[in-house]
Structures are given as structure tokens and as C-alpha cells.
Design an enzyme around this catalytic site. Structure first.
Site, PDB file in Angstrom:
ATOM      1  N   ASP A  23      -9.567  40.061  37.628  1.00 18.08           N
ATOM      2  CA  ASP A  23      -8.409  40.723  37.899  1.00 18.08           C
ATOM      3  C   ASP A  23      -7.598  41.067  36.390  1.00 18.08           C
ATOM      4  O   ASP A  23      -6.988  41.610  36.037  1.00 18.08           O
ATOM      5  CB  ASP A  23      -7.101  39.982  38.802  1.00 18.08           C
ATOM      6  CG  ASP A  23      -7.642  39.954  40.241  1.00 18.08           C
ATOM      7  OD1 ASP A  23      -8.419  41.078  40.483  1.00 18.08           O
ATOM      8  OD2 ASP A  23      -7.129  39.227  41.011  1.00 18.08           O
ATOM      9  N   LYS A 228      -6.412  28.362  20.913  1.00 16.54           N
ATOM     10  CA  LYS A 228      -7.616  27.968  21.598  1.00 16.54           C
ATOM     11  C   LYS A 228      -8.495  27.010  20.485  1.00 16.54           C
ATOM     12  O   LYS A 228      -8.417  27.196  19.411  1.00 16.54           O
ATOM     13  CB  LYS A 228      -8.539  29.445  21.394  1.00 16.54           C
ATOM     14  CG  LYS A 228      -7.838  30.341  22.426  1.00 16.54           C
ATOM     15  CD  LYS A 228      -8.629  31.792  22.055  1.00 16.54           C
ATOM     16  CE  LYS A 228      -8.232  32.331  20.560  1.00 16.54           C
ATOM     17  NZ  LYS A 228      -8.790  33.636  20.437  1.00 16.54           N
ATOM     18  N   ASP A 253     -15.966  35.683  20.664  1.00 12.12           N
ATOM     19  CA  ASP A 253     -17.177  36.024  19.976  1.00 12.12           C
ATOM     20  C   ASP A 253     -17.329  34.551  19.300  1.00 12.12           C
ATOM     21  O   ASP A 253     -18.289  34.386  18.667  1.00 12.12           O
ATOM     22  CB  ASP A 253     -16.848  36.781  18.643  1.00 12.12           C
ATOM     23  CG  ASP A 253     -15.733  36.263  17.412  1.00 12.12           C
ATOM     24  OD1 ASP A 253     -14.761  35.911  18.244  1.00 12.12           O
ATOM     25  OD2 ASP A 253     -16.363  36.331  16.513  1.00 12.12           O
TER      26      ASP A 253
END
Lengths: 304, 304
Positions: A23, A228, A253
Site C-alpha cells: 500500500d 536511515k 540504492d
């Protein structure tokens, strides 16, 4: 050991099934949507395809110098249609973490900021009091009086409870001295993100992690990182968007930030693209520490 | 496990034997001769006693911002009689290491300096070409053009073969960017010393190690350090003074720098004083990593 990722490029049925499974798609930007100032062909159409199938798209960036509205301008300038509500940057993540998770009791809840205006904007948007940051009075050399006044506390704000370090293009000895002193007196230590380098002009420059690491070394303390692959950032994103992690997929990436972020966050999926840092050989090694669930050669391969 | 150190305070015969055993005494300064701006009573008389018995005294300091002649002024201002030839500071140690040990062939042997005037003075005294350092043109913000010109090399001197990082009170983003770029292009990495903190005003401020650590983190390279406890500094000292290590004793207040420096250098002796950082309990623990051979409560106890 996780199995090798499934390559989706050219596999129309598998792509369809992949898109159906989720989703929410979380996107890293540089290396996925564009590289430097070059938008990859098909980026806009791929985002439109996902949105037309009812998917939520969220842009997740460790860039700590920009507020969400700054980053929206960046997306627009690259030709990527978006809205502020789709953007999750580490400055915003830090503000959310401070206001909604840490919730230090007043008055000892001020933030001493080492960083740029994007952090200030996001702290302000959450109603968080702060000092430092872009304050021009700190953009100067340290003086002999400063040593005394920092050490004896007379230059410090006693209500600082948090030091937040992000990328600061105006880092100097005075700011590091103040940051250290607040930490030594018990302030909590946060970092927007810990990337040691910042890619720019086809090379590397000091990243936010290069601003916080002197303080880590001086104090022996590790900051809570809000970028992150820190799960503090995932918690912030989930806190805001309230999605089912099993129905979410992280696209990026970099194995050590993006894919690790998705795997440790127990998202239903992770998709690597080969248009940035990561190469297939990085996950093919027998001792590869991180393997995505899927990969495509380039994002626009999702258009089938 | 080394045996516990012998306490010399009050032991007249043992002190006499201790002094007789050595020809050379290496002194750390802050915490041994003085603390901050306070000279310990009996310091001058103790040095005179040793010199009157024909001993060589050498002052060994990790302070990288001062040249030897700057440091001589510091010793004089504290009331400690000395001469330039007795002083060994990490800026000088770095210059000696570059000129007499590394000996990079010209023309690719220039040094990019991150640090203050003391380093420049010592490099000049050894005839070493350098750039950076106190150059006022680098004491500014980074510009958009800088990113391009640093990345494409047009802002770089192609003859830089060494990056030397010491304590820089004018550290900024531009200097870190340049230092990184030289290292990424293959320059050798030296640091005057790796102390993360600098004691001042009864507190701590960023030390030379806080200047080099962003570059360590960005490049993954460890610099050769020229300050205590690095043996590169001991090699430089021995290269200059040509003494018998078995007849030399290191005197200091820090186990992890001074005493370790003497032990790893296989000096005949190490003497700890309790007027600085180190307490007896630090070496009494069963798992104490470093134990000196001797200790005194204070340096002037050597006067018996």
C-alpha cells in the site's frame, strides 16, 4: 542468510504482483529518482503509475539541512510532483522524535542545535524551543573569555536538555565547545543522521556524521540518530502515517542505509535499484550482510 | 601483568638510586610541573637538582598549536627555566617525522595543514613546503563554486602528498572538505596527536583528535599520530637526542598517554605523579592495562 533478491526488470507478471502487495512505497531520492541534478527518465511516470493504483508514496531523506518545504522545492525543481505531506527528512524526523517521543518536561527541554535552517524550521513547526543553529553570534572565533564563560556555565542556557547535531556548513570550534559542554552537563544527544559523507559534485564532502563525531569522541556517548537506517526514524514515520509495515516497501540504492532501514523496520518488502551506489555484486557475496527482497535495474522498470 | 609500582615518596635511598639509574628524564608538563596556570611548589628546584646531577631534561608535550619557541615562552612564563633544545612538542615531532623519516620525494611532498601557527613554524624550520594552516583565504564559508572546484581538483595543489591535522581553533567546513579531498586522492594522513579533548579553564574543549576524527570517519583511514603515546613521537625524540632508552625515564600524570608512551618505547623507567589525572586506584585494579615502574605523590618528592 536471506535468499538472493528477485529481479523484477522485464518480468511483467512479477511486477504486477509486487505492486499489488504493497500500500505504501518509501523512496530514497538521490540515486533512485535522480542523480545529482539529473532526473532519471521515467521517474515521474513511475510515481504516477503507483499513485494511480492507489499507492501512497513517501520520500525519505537523510538530508538534514532542508525542511520539508525546502525539500518540496527541491522535488519540484527536479520536476517531481509531490506535496509536503509526502516528505520525511531527518530534520523533521528529529523534531517529531523530540516533541512526540522524548517529550522532556519543561523548562529543561530546550534544544542546542548544531545545524542549518532546515532543522530550525522543523523544530519551530513542532513548537520546540531551541538556540544555536544559524545564530550569527556563534559564527565567530572562540575568545579567551569564552573558555572561562563556557567552563563556568555563564555562557550556557541552563534549560538546554538536548543537543541536536546535523549537517552544519558553518561548523566551528565555538559550537563544538558549547555542544560538548551541554553534553558533559547531562543533555541528551541526538543526531539527525550519521552519514559521514555528503555526495556532491560527483565527489564527497563532510556529512552530518562528520559534525557529530567529534562530540561522540569527546564524550564517549553515542547519539540517537534520526536518519536511515536508524529505527527511530521508522518509528517517527509510522507515528505520522499509521501504515501497516507488512504492506510497505522501502526503495533505495544503498544497502547499508535504505535496504537495512527497511529490513530492520520489518517492512513487507525492500527493493534495490542499480542507478546509485549499490551493485548486484554487493549482495551476491556469500557474506553480504544485507540483501533486499527485490531489485530492478532502474526505478522506471516498474512501469513494465 | 606488571608488578605494582614502587612508591618513592619519602624513601631517600630509593630516590637516590632511582635518579642514579637514568641519564635522561622526559617530562610531561601539565599535571606534572603545573596545573593550568599554577606552578607546583618545588618544580624548579627539582629540575635544578636533576640538572646538577648531570641529567638531561626534556619536555614532551602533545600541544600542537605551539612551536618550540612558543612553548619556551610558556615555560618561562610559568617560571620554569629551559631552552628550546629541551622542548619536544607534537608540531615539532610532526615536522621531524616528515622531513627525516617520511622523506617523500619532491615535488609531491607538500603538506596541507589543518592547524595553527605552531605547526607552520616547525614545518618551516625543517624546510617543508606547506599550504592551508593559518591562510586567511581558508577562514571563510564554503561557496557553491567551491564544491565544483574541490571535486574537479582545480582548487587543489597537485603536489600535496601529506595532510597533517592538528588542533585548529579555526576549523571549518571548507578545510575539512579540502583535507578529505587530498586524502581521497592519495595523500598520506598524519595527525599531531589524537587527544579528543584539551583541558582548559578547569573543563574540557575540543582537542586535536576532534579535528582529525571527521577525516578518519570519512576516509576510513587512521592517521599516523605524532603525539604521545604514539611511538612515532618516541622515534622522533630518539632521532634527535640519540640517547640510550634503557637510561631514560618518562615522567607523567596520565597512564594512557605518558606512561604507556614510556612503556611501549621500552624506556628503562616510568614514573607517575599523582598531581594530575591519574590516581593510584587506576593501576591497582587487577585488570589495569598500564602500570608505571615508580610513583611519587608529587614531582618535588624527588628532592627527598
Amino acid at each position: 542468510m536471506a535468499p538472493l533478491p528477485k529481479r523484477l526488470t522485464g518480468e511483467l507478471a512479477a511486477i504486477d504482483e509486487f505492486i499489488d502487495r504493497f500500500d505504501v512505497f518509501l523512496f530514497d531520492c538521490d540515486g533512485v529518482l535522480w542523480s545529482g541534478d539529473h532526473l532519471f527518465p521515467g521517474t515521474v511516470e513511475t510515481l504516477e503509475l503507483l499513485r494511480s493504483r492507489g499507492k501512497k508514496t513517501i520520500f525519505v531523506t537523510n538530508n538534514s539541512t532542508k525542511s520539508r518545504s525546502d525539500y518540496l522545492k527541491k522535488l519540484s525543481s527536479m520536476g517531481v510532483p509531490s506535496s509536503v505531506d509526502e516528505i520525511f527528512a531527518s530534520a523533521y524526523s528529529s523534531a517529531i522524535y523530540i516533541s512526540r517521543i522524548m517529550k522532556l518536561p519543561a523548562p529543561k527541554n530546550k534544544v542546542f542545535v548544531i545545524g542549518e535552517a532546515g532543522i530550525e524550521t522543523e523544530l519551530r513547526s513542532e513548537g520546540i524551543e531551541f538556540l544555536g543553529g544559524t545564530d550569527p553570534s556563534l559564527r565567530r572565533d572562540i575568545t579567551p573569555e569564552d573558555y572561562t564563560n563556557i567552563a563556568n556555565g555563564s555562557m550556557l542556557d541552563e534549560n538546554v536538555g538536548i543537543v541536536l547535531a546535523g549537517l552544519d556548513f558553518h561548523i566551528n570550534y565555538l559550537k563544538l565547545s558549547l555542544g560538548y559542554q551541554y553534553l558533559a552537563r547531562g543533555a541528551k544527544f541526538l543526531a539527525t543522521n550519521l552519514d559521514s559523507t555528503l555526495p556532491s559534485a560527483h565527489s564527497f564532502f563532510p556529512g552530518a556524521g562528520s559534525i557529530s563525531i567529534p562530540l561522540i569522541s569527546m564524550t564517549g556517548q553515542q547519539p540517537i540518530a534520526l536518519g536511515k537506517p536508524s529505527q527511530a526514524m521508522m518509528d517517527s514515520i509510522e507515528g505520522k502515517f499509521q501504515f501497516d509495515r507488512k504492506k510497505a516497501c522501502m526503495i533505495g540504492d544503498r544497502l547499508d542505509t535504505d535496504i537495512k532501514f527497511g529490513l530492520e523496520g520489518k517492512l513487507g518488502g525492500t527493493l534495490a535499484v542499480l542507478t546509485g551506489v549499490c551493485k548486484a555484486e554487493h549482495w551476491e557475496a556469500d557474506d553480504a550482510p544485507v540483501r533486499p527482497h527485490y531489485y530492478v535495474d532502474k526505478l522506471s522498470d516498474l512501469r513494465g
